[in-house]
Write a protein that holds these residues in place. Structure first.
Motif, PDB file in Angstrom:
ATOM      1  N   PHE A 249       0.837  -1.193   0.000  1.00  0.00           N
ATOM      2  CA  PHE A 249       0.000   0.000   0.000  1.00  0.00           C
ATOM      3  C   PHE A 249       0.875   1.248   0.000  1.00  0.00           C
ATOM      4  N   GLY A 250       1.376   1.569  -1.184  1.00  0.00           N
ATOM      5  CA  GLY A 250       2.214   2.741  -1.341  1.00  0.00           C
ATOM      6  C   GLY A 250       1.466   3.869  -2.024  1.00  0.00           C
ATOM      7  N   VAL A 251       2.208   4.768  -2.651  1.00  0.00           N
ATOM      8  CA  VAL A 251       1.607   5.949  -3.267  1.00  0.00           C
ATOM      9  C   VAL A 251       0.668   5.575  -4.409  1.00  0.00           C
ATOM     10  N   ALA A 252       1.047   4.558  -5.199  1.00  0.00           N
ATOM     11  CA  ALA A 252       0.198   4.164  -6.335  1.00  0.00           C
ATOM     12  C   ALA A 252      -1.173   3.696  -5.859  1.00  0.00           C
ATOM     13  N   LYS A 253      -1.185   2.801  -4.895  1.00  0.00           N
ATOM     14  CA  LYS A 253      -2.467   2.315  -4.382  1.00  0.00           C
ATOM     15  C   LYS A 253      -3.192   3.397  -3.589  1.00  0.00           C
ATOM     16  N   GLY A 254      -2.426   4.274  -2.937  1.00  0.00           N
ATOM     17  CA  GLY A 254      -3.050   5.390  -2.235  1.00  0.00           C
ATOM     18  C   GLY A 254      -3.788   6.306  -3.202  1.00  0.00           C
ATOM     19  N   LEU A 255      -3.158   6.620  -4.340  1.00  0.00           N
ATOM     20  CA  LEU A 255      -3.793   7.465  -5.345  1.00  0.00           C
ATOM     21  C   LEU A 255      -5.051   6.801  -5.903  1.00  0.00           C
ATOM     22  N   ILE A 256      -4.963   5.492  -6.127  1.00  0.00           N
ATOM     23  CA  ILE A 256      -6.124   4.766  -6.665  1.00  0.00           C
ATOM     24  C   ILE A 256      -7.295   4.825  -5.683  1.00  0.00           C
ATOM     25  N   ARG A 257      -7.012   4.550  -4.419  1.00  0.00           N
ATOM     26  CA  ARG A 257      -8.086   4.610  -3.421  1.00  0.00           C
ATOM     27  C   ARG A 257      -8.655   6.022  -3.338  1.00  0.00           C
ATOM     28  N   TYR A 258      -7.787   7.019  -3.326  1.00  0.00           N
ATOM     29  CA  TYR A 258      -8.207   8.418  -3.257  1.00  0.00           C
ATOM     30  C   TYR A 258      -9.122   8.767  -4.439  1.00  0.00           C
ATOM     31  N   SER A 259      -8.748   8.315  -5.636  1.00  0.00           N
ATOM     32  CA  SER A 259      -9.497   8.660  -6.849  1.00  0.00           C
ATOM     33  C   SER A 259     -10.858   7.983  -6.910  1.00  0.00           C
ATOM     34  N   CYS A 260     -10.962   6.804  -6.292  1.00  0.00           N
ATOM     35  CA  CYS A 260     -12.191   6.015  -6.398  1.00  0.00           C
ATOM     36  C   CYS A 260     -13.173   6.265  -5.257  1.00  0.00           C
ATOM     37  N   THR A 261     -12.743   6.975  -4.211  1.00  0.00           N
ATOM     38  CA  THR A 261     -13.637   7.268  -3.097  1.00  0.00           C
ATOM     39  C   THR A 261     -14.192   8.683  -3.249  1.00  0.00           C
ATOM     40  N   ASP A 262     -14.952   9.113  -2.272  1.00  0.00           N
ATOM     41  CA  ASP A 262     -15.787  10.303  -2.408  1.00  0.00           C
ATOM     42  C   ASP A 262     -15.039  11.542  -2.885  1.00  0.00           C
ATOM     43  N   ILE A 263     -13.913  11.864  -2.258  1.00  0.00           N
ATOM     44  CA  ILE A 263     -13.218  13.100  -2.613  1.00  0.00           C
ATOM     45  C   ILE A 263     -12.690  13.060  -4.052  1.00  0.00           C
ATOM     46  N   GLY A 264     -12.135  11.904  -4.450  1.00  0.00           N
ATOM     47  CA  GLY A 264     -11.646  11.762  -5.826  1.00  0.00           C
ATOM     48  C   GLY A 264     -12.773  11.838  -6.840  1.00  0.00           C
ATOM     49  N   GLN A 265     -13.919  11.259  -6.497  1.00  0.00           N
ATOM     50  CA  GLN A 265     -15.061  11.292  -7.408  1.00  0.00           C
ATOM     51  C   GLN A 265     -15.605  12.711  -7.572  1.00  0.00           C
ATOM     52  N   LYS A 266     -15.493  13.519  -6.526  1.00  0.00           N
ATOM     53  CA  LYS A 266     -15.887  14.931  -6.646  1.00  0.00           C
ATOM     54  C   LYS A 266     -14.945  15.668  -7.598  1.00  0.00           C
ATOM     55  N   ILE A 267     -13.671  15.324  -7.564  1.00  0.00           N
ATOM     56  CA  ILE A 267     -12.703  15.926  -8.479  1.00  0.00           C
ATOM     57  C   ILE A 267     -13.023  15.538  -9.917  1.00  0.00           C
ATOM     58  N   VAL A 268     -13.359  14.271 -10.126  1.00  0.00           N
ATOM     59  CA  VAL A 268     -13.773  13.803 -11.456  1.00  0.00           C
ATOM     60  C   VAL A 268     -14.965  14.614 -11.947  1.00  0.00           C
ATOM     61  N   ASP A 269     -15.954  14.786 -11.073  1.00  0.00           N
ATOM     62  CA  ASP A 269     -17.171  15.521 -11.422  1.00  0.00           C
ATOM     63  C   ASP A 269     -16.852  16.973 -11.770  1.00  0.00           C
ATOM     64  N   LYS A 270     -16.016  17.622 -10.967  1.00  0.00           N
ATOM     65  CA  LYS A 270     -15.682  19.024 -11.202  1.00  0.00           C
ATOM     66  C   LYS A 270     -14.855  19.213 -12.470  1.00  0.00           C
ATOM     67  N   ASN A 271     -14.242  18.139 -12.937  1.00  0.00           N
ATOM     68  CA  ASN A 271     -13.474  18.216 -14.178  1.00  0.00           C
ATOM     69  C   ASN A 271     -14.298  17.825 -15.400  1.00  0.00           C
ATOM     70  N   GLY A 272     -15.610  17.707 -15.214  1.00  0.00           N
ATOM     71  CA  GLY A 272     -16.514  17.537 -16.347  1.00  0.00           C
ATOM     72  C   GLY A 272     -16.707  16.122 -16.839  1.00  0.00           C
ATOM     73  N   LEU A 273     -16.132  15.139 -16.130  1.00  0.00           N
ATOM     74  CA  LEU A 273     -16.352  13.744 -16.490  1.00  0.00           C
ATOM     75  C   LEU A 273     -17.391  13.129 -15.555  1.00  0.00           C
ATOM     76  N   GLN A 274     -17.920  11.985 -15.937  1.00  0.00           N
ATOM     77  CA  GLN A 274     -18.915  11.300 -15.117  1.00  0.00           C
ATOM     78  C   GLN A 274     -18.205  10.403 -14.098  1.00  0.00           C
ATOM     79  N   PRO A 275     -18.412  10.648 -12.793  1.00  0.00           N
ATOM     80  CA  PRO A 275     -17.810   9.747 -11.788  1.00  0.00           C
ATOM     81  C   PRO A 275     -18.317   8.321 -11.967  1.00  0.00           C
ATOM     82  N   TYR A 276     -17.433   7.359 -11.713  1.00  0.00           N
ATOM     83  CA  TYR A 276     -17.832   5.948 -11.833  1.00  0.00           C
ATOM     84  C   TYR A 276     -18.557   5.476 -10.587  1.00  0.00           C
ATOM     85  N   ASN A 277     -18.069   5.880  -9.424  1.00  0.00           N
ATOM     86  CA  ASN A 277     -18.689   5.502  -8.154  1.00  0.00           C
ATOM     87  C   ASN A 277     -19.558   6.652  -7.668  1.00  0.00           C
ATOM     88  N   LEU A 278     -20.840   6.395  -7.542  1.00  0.00           N
ATOM     89  CA  LEU A 278     -21.777   7.447  -7.151  1.00  0.00           C
ATOM     90  C   LEU A 278     -22.097   7.322  -5.675  1.00  0.00           C
TER      91      LEU A 278
END
Length: 286
Positions: A249-278
């Motif tokens: 569980f290093g930076v790569a897996k940390g980034l993946i978890r961050y991107s797939c959970t709530d805060i990362g999904q909000k970033i996806v949304d604010k960048n105009g793409l459709q979040p995968y996890n709602l």
């Protein structure tokens, strides 16, 4: 003599432990390889992650998607973003070389977008027309080069031989937009991510130069907008996902978890793409 022995033992023990210590999700440095058409969302997620964890360093490497996959398998990078499914052969190689199950971490829906100059009379295009344009030898579609995520995806989506499809090419998604007026009888093909940031000055400037075509598939005509990405009714919706070769569980897996959970999904949304996890929002009224 005993004190000297103790000092040497302590010195060796301390530094061997320090060398064996692995980086954590909050510390260390990795490289993330991404196709240039997916740079914006990768940049947004990694920037915010490094703000949250200042001792984590993520270097973005822009390479064609197939090269990114090769670099991951050869452990030249720790993580990649993919926009197409791996073939059965690629999955088998991944499992052999990385020695772990194939587990894509989906985080967003992107799309291939078909564009024309603002003054073009065209309003829509059909899936059948797109397939015909790739095989009739007239090279009416303009892509960002060979073996990019855009050409790989459309060949897979339309079940065409990647080596046999024919198209014109310009250097990048941005270059296609900038130069499209010089090719009034052609249609540009870019990633939605290239123009998706709602309030980004660069994205707004690029959007102002083009018209986005709706795509019809016999069931309806759809623009690459979030509701149609969410339902996958837009015919060229594609899911973005991370792959990593990191076995702790290093930076790569940390980034993946961050991107797939709530805060990362909000970033996806604010960048105009459709979040995968709602995530459902619950409001309690007292």
């Amino acid at each position: 003599m005993s004190n000297k022995f103790f000092f040497v033992f302590f010195f060796v023990f301390f530094f061997s432990c320090k060398m064996d210590k692995k980086d954590t999700y909050a510390t260390g440095e990795i490289s993330l390889a991404i196709d240039p058409s997916l740079y914006d969302i990768a940049d947004a997620l990694t920037y915010r992650y490094m703000q949250a964890y200042p001792e984590a360093k993520i270097k973005l490497q822009q390479v064609k998607e197939k090269e990114a996959l090769k670099d991951l398998l050869n452990r030249k990078v720790s993580s990649i973003i993919m926009s197409r499914d791996l073939t059965a052969e690629e999955k088998s190689i991944y499992q052999q070389k990385i020695d772990k199950d194939f587990q894509p971490a989906y985080f967003a829906a992107d799309a291939l977008v078909f564009i024309v100059p603002k003054n073009s009379p065209l309003e829509q295009i059909s899936v059948d027309e797109i397939k015909n344009f790739l095989t009739d030898g007239k090279r009416k579609l303009i892509f960002d080069g060979a073996n990019t995520s855009n050409t790989d995806y459309i060949a897979e989506r339309l079940k065409l031989d990647q080596g046999k499809i024919e198209y014109s090419s310009l250097q990048s998604n941005e270059n296609i937009i900038e130069e499209l007026n010089h090719y009034p009888h052609h249609i540009g093909v870019i990633s939605l991510n290239s123009i998706s940031r709602p309030f980004g000055e660069k994205a707004k400037a690029l959007r102002s130069k083009i018209k986005i075509l709706a795509v019809s598939n016999g069931q309806g005509s759809y623009l690459p907008e979030k509701p149609y990405l969410k339902s996958r009714q837009y015919p060229f919706t594609r899911l973005l996902y991370f792959l990593t070769n990191e076995n702790y569980f290093g930076v790569a897996k940390g980034l993946i978890r961050y991107s797939c959970t709530d805060i990362g999904q909000k970033i996806v949304d604010k960048n105009g793409l459709q979040p995968y996890n709602l995530y459902k929002r619950e409001v309690q009224i007292k």
